[in-house]
Design an enzyme around this catalytic site. Structure first.
Site, PDB file in Angstrom:
ATOM      1  CG  HIS A  27      -1.834  -1.168   1.274  1.00  0.00           C
ATOM      2  ND1 HIS A  27      -1.438  -2.420   1.680  1.00  0.00           N
ATOM      3  CD2 HIS A  27      -3.146  -1.272   0.939  1.00  0.00           C
ATOM      4  CE1 HIS A  27      -2.466  -3.249   1.600  1.00  0.00           C
ATOM      5  NE2 HIS A  27      -3.507  -2.587   1.160  1.00  0.00           N
ATOM      6  CG  HIS A 260      -5.763   2.185  -0.629  1.00  0.00           C
ATOM      7  ND1 HIS A 260      -5.731   2.482   0.709  1.00  0.00           N
ATOM      8  CD2 HIS A 260      -6.033   0.848  -0.703  1.00  0.00           C
ATOM      9  CE1 HIS A 260      -5.978   1.389   1.407  1.00  0.00           C
ATOM     10  NE2 HIS A 260      -6.164   0.384   0.579  1.00  0.00           N
ATOM     11  CD  GLU A 407     -22.140  -6.309  23.266  1.00  0.00           C
ATOM     12  OE1 GLU A 407     -22.101  -5.382  22.421  1.00  0.00           O
ATOM     13  OE2 GLU A 407     -23.164  -6.588  23.923  1.00  0.00           O
ATOM     14  CG  HIS A 469     -31.812 -12.284  23.688  1.00  0.00           C
ATOM     15  ND1 HIS A 469     -32.306 -11.558  22.627  1.00  0.00           N
ATOM     16  CD2 HIS A 469     -31.448 -11.375  24.630  1.00  0.00           C
ATOM     17  CE1 HIS A 469     -32.263 -10.272  22.914  1.00  0.00           C
ATOM     18  NE2 HIS A 469     -31.736 -10.127  24.120  1.00  0.00           N
TER      19      HIS A 469
HETATM   20  C1  LIG Z   1     -12.082  -4.384   8.792  1.00  0.00           C
HETATM   21  C2  LIG Z   1     -11.418  -4.112   7.499  1.00  0.00           C
HETATM   22  N1  LIG Z   1     -12.155  -3.900   6.400  1.00  0.00           N
HETATM   23  C3  LIG Z   1     -11.553  -3.682   5.212  1.00  0.00           C
HETATM   24  C4  LIG Z   1     -10.202  -3.676   5.099  1.00  0.00           C
HETATM   25  C5  LIG Z   1      -9.530  -3.477   3.753  1.00  0.00           C
HETATM   26  N2  LIG Z   1      -8.917  -2.141   3.681  1.00  0.00           N
HETATM   27  C6  LIG Z   1      -7.658  -1.921   4.028  1.00  0.00           C
HETATM   28  S1  LIG Z   1      -7.208  -0.315   3.922  1.00  0.00           S
HETATM   29  C7  LIG Z   1      -8.741   0.113   3.379  1.00  0.00           C
HETATM   30  C8  LIG Z   1      -9.048   1.546   3.047  1.00  0.00           C
HETATM   31  C9  LIG Z   1      -9.017   2.368   4.241  1.00  0.00           C
HETATM   32  O1  LIG Z   1      -8.978   3.715   3.919  1.00  0.00           O
HETATM   33  P1  LIG Z   1      -8.027   4.695   4.720  1.00  0.00           P
HETATM   34  O2  LIG Z   1      -7.993   4.296   6.132  1.00  0.00           O
HETATM   35  O3  LIG Z   1      -8.463   6.055   4.398  1.00  0.00           O
HETATM   36  O4  LIG Z   1      -6.603   4.371   4.140  1.00  0.00           O
HETATM   37  P2  LIG Z   1      -5.847   5.154   2.967  1.00  0.00           P
HETATM   38  O5  LIG Z   1      -6.497   4.751   1.678  1.00  0.00           O
HETATM   39  O6  LIG Z   1      -5.978   6.603   3.231  1.00  0.00           O
HETATM   40  O7  LIG Z   1      -4.462   4.631   3.061  1.00  0.00           O
HETATM   41  C10 LIG Z   1      -9.567  -0.990   3.293  1.00  0.00           C
HETATM   42  C11 LIG Z   1     -10.962  -0.950   2.832  1.00  0.00           C
HETATM   43  C12 LIG Z   1      -9.470  -3.908   6.279  1.00  0.00           C
HETATM   44  N3  LIG Z   1      -8.140  -3.957   6.281  1.00  0.00           N
HETATM   45  N4  LIG Z   1     -10.094  -4.097   7.456  1.00  0.00           N
END
Ligand SMILES: Cc1ncc(C[n+]2csc(CCOP(=O)(O)OP(=O)(O)O)c2C)c(N)n1
Ligand SMILES: [Mg+2]
Length: 654
Positions: A27, A260, A407, A469
């Site tokens: 990334h 990204h 939770e 539940h």
């Molecule tokens: C719970 C979860 N859902 C989805 C992902 C996949 N994912 C990783 S980074 C990301 C985008 C997040 O956006 P942001 O925090 O703004 O990161 P940026 O693009 O700015 O680096 C996603 C959807 C993940 N790692 N964890």
């Protein structure tokens, strides 16, 4: 930015892009955009000591945006944590020291495994709770022996997660002022612009949740970032610093979601170098950069550590008793080996295992002053609460955390408390709502953390509350999770042993379930058998047949076996409170408990799936529950002695 900061930040950007391009995976967006944040934080603030990685009073750093692992690995490399340039070049490769996301216990210097967004920030709240508790308990005038920050780097995605909102709300309520969140606010996420999914004001939201909100408008301005962190350190509330950055800064497609999570082409890396005016050879941190990190991370951190050791020495002289206790906390010295006075119940007495669980926990809380936890607004139902009053701004030495109905954050906070060290975290809720926190248990399991999760109301015997539940598939869920020890004790003897085992172990999370309804304490159960996962509670004349069960159904099986015996059919009865432990036993032991030639019927008020590993026929519940008073439940689902006998005859004797 002054020259040296620029050089460092640009090196992090270019080497990070090169690592990701070489790996053809990773990334780049956050690495290029947030490099100045990580650089400023580590070179000016984070007190860590690579030569004493577990130095207790170190600052904790949580990369909640785990997809920024490349950035963290480079910082750890420059900070002397033993990651080599070859390790960096091996990013995301098989067996490498630099896996896709930061892995606790695998990469030196990584405080917590992250990747699932939101988990990191929630666990950071747990770390800040542990710090606050220990500071309040041990610090004396002029002796702030526990006094460190918990820093978080998070992105837009982290803050969108429900778990993060739960944790932020609780952190504000608890006044966790040593918690400082650096928010890489780039308005972009994987799918596009953040405003496609968000409207709210970050400032308004955080302020409403009792946080201190600061903003840095230029994410490349290290001095402005540093100034904000200085201000945050003085706050009496947790702080979020919203830092406006450009995702993929310097790349041709900066500011777009395409940067990204897609490695840059070699051509684009060249353009990045041009745009940044960067001329060092590939994969190079020059001497100036290396020396800067040596001076400003390693040497500064080592000095802070040495100063702390001196302070601790003086503390030892002035406050010997407190010092001894602090060491016991830090070294986890409290043990439960002398358990003679643990609460016990008479054989034949009737009690719910949740009440037993609560009483035994109260006893453990006395033996272990380093445990802290509570329930998700269900203390009166789960019977699980921490000792010494409620943990709060006014009473930071309370050990009962009122998690509220949160939770998911609760479980991640327990992980954070446990990761912090010095303390052990536990929490509780209704078993059916374990669905709400499963991802945090999974994190504990991946990290092999000894977090403890208690759940009451473990079967459809919840009754009137109905299918929403009534747990059905939940036992299967936890039994299928690697590294998780699920105990389902049948009575007080088994419960006490399961709980001792949970608090003694240091290498995996434990889930313990308990019954809502009263069930008999049985003469046939024993403590030792629990540690083997399963054991024979009633031995028949021969091994032809076995009834296998656990939890509240065990006594039904014992009664059914007696009835069958009266009809001349001899049946072994086996209690299996933990499949996890039983599966670790020798073949010889397993064969003794469940002889190969024995026909086995398993009985449990839950999904049948896990039992087919051991049984020829399973009596379970593979439908959702139904609302009715408990007195009708047993008959409705066929969990009576007569039903069990009948099904045994039809399916095992046939
Ligand atoms: C719970 C979860 N859902 C989805 C992902 C996949 N994912 C990783 S980074 C990301 C985008 C997040 O956006 P942001 O925090 O703004 O990161 P940026 O693009 O700015 O680096 C996603 C959807 C993940 N790692 N964890
Ligand atoms: Mg973003």
């Amino acid at each position: 930015m002054n020259n040296i900061d620029t050089n460092c930040v640009n090196s992090l950007r270019v080497v990070g892009a090169e690592m990701i391009t070489k790996a053809n995976s990773g990334h780049p967006g956050i690495v290029l955009g947030a490099a100045p944040i990580a650089h400023t934080l580590f070179t000016r603030f984070v007190n860590i000591n690579p030569n004493d990685e577990k130095w207790f009073n170190r600052d904790r750093f949580v990369l909640s945006a785990g997809h920024g692992s490349t950035l963290l690995y480079m910082i750890l490399h420059l900070s002397g944590y033993g990651l080599t340039m070859d390790d960096l070049k091996n990013l995301r490769q098989k067996g490498s020291m630099t896996p896709g996301h930061p892995e606790y216990g695998h990469v030196p210097g990584v405080e917590i495994t992250t990747g699932p967004l939101g988990q990191g920030i929630a666990s950071a709240c747990g770390m800040a709770i542990a710090e606050k508790y220990m500071g309040a308990k041990f610090n004396k005038p002029n002796f702030d022996v526990i006094n460190h920050n918990t820093f978080v780097l998070c992105g837009d995605g982290d803050l969108q997660e429900g778990i993060a909102q739960e944790a932020i709300s609780l952190a504000g309520h608890l006044g966790l002022n040593k918690l400082i969140v650096l928010y890489d606010s780039n308005d972009i996420q994987l799918d596009g612009e953040v405003n496609l999914a968000n409207t709210e004001s970050t400032e308004g939201k955080f302020k409403a949740m009792n946080w201190n909100y600061l903003k840095v408008c230029e994410g490349n301005d290290c001095n402005a970032i540093a100034k904000a962190i200085e201000t945050a350190k003085k706050s009496d509330k947790p702080t979020i610093i919203e830092i406006k950055t450009v995702i993929g800064f310097g790349a041709p497609n900066c500011g777009e979601s395409s940067i990204h999570g897609k490695p840059m082409s070699a051509e684009d890396v060249k353009k990045l170098r041009n745009n940044l005016g960067y001329n060092e050879p590939e994969f190079t941190f020059n001497e100036e950069v290396k020396n800067f990190y040596k001076e400003n991370v390693i040497n500064r951190g080592s000095k802070a550590c040495a100063d702390w050791n001196k302070l601790l020495n003086e503390y030892k002289k002035s406050y010997k008793d407190e010092y001894d206790m602090l060491m016991n906390f830090i070294e986890g010295k409290y043990d439960l080996s002398n358990s003679n006075d643990i609460p016990t119940w008479e054989d034949g007495s009737q009690e719910s295992t949740r009440k037993e669980m609560g009483k035994i926990l109260d006893w453990i809380s006395v033996k272990m002053p380093n445990i802290i936890g509570g329930s998700a607004d269900l203390t009166a139902s789960t019977m699980v609460k921490g000792a010494d009053g409620i943990f709060s701004v006014e009473n930071p030495v309370g050990r009962n955390i009122k998690f509220g109905v949160r939770e998911h954050a609760m479980a991640a906070i327990v992980n954070g408390i446990t990761l912090h060290g010095g303390m052990r975290g536990f929490c509780a809720g209704f078993f059916v709502f374990s669905d709400y926190l499963k991802p945090a248990v999974r994190q504990a399991a991946i990290m092999k953390l000894p977090s403890i999760f208690f759940f009451s109301h473990d079967t459809v015997c919840v009754g009137e509350d109905g299918p929403t539940h009534q747990p059905v598939e939940h036992l299967t869920m936890f039994r299928s999770m690697p590294n998780v020890n699920l105990f389902r004790p049948a009575d007080s003897k088994e419960m006490s042993q399961a709980m001792l085992c949970a608090f003694k172990n240091n290498s995996y999370p434990t889930v313990i379930t308990s019954s809502r309804q009263a069930i008999p304490n049985m003469a046939e159960t024993n403590c030792d058998g629990v540690l083997n996962g399963a054991y024979v509670v009633k031995k028949a004349k021969d091994d032809k047949y076995t009834l296998l069960s656990c939890g509240s159904e065990l006594y039904l099986c014992l009664e059914a076996a007696k009835k069958l015996e009266a009809e001349g059919i001899s049946v072994n009865v086996v209690s299996m409170p933990s499949m996890f432990l039983f599966d670790q036993q020798s073949d010889e032991y397993k064969n003794k408990v469940l002889p190969k030639n024995s026909k086995v019927m398993a009985v449990e008020m839950g999904a049948t799936m896990p039992w087919f590993k051991y049984a020829d026929y399973v009596k379970g519940i593979d439908t959702y529950g139904a609302s009715m008073p408990i007195k009708y439940i047993f008959d409705y689902y066929g969990f009576t002695v007569d039903h069990i006998v009948e099904e045994f005859k039809q399916n095992i004797l046939k």
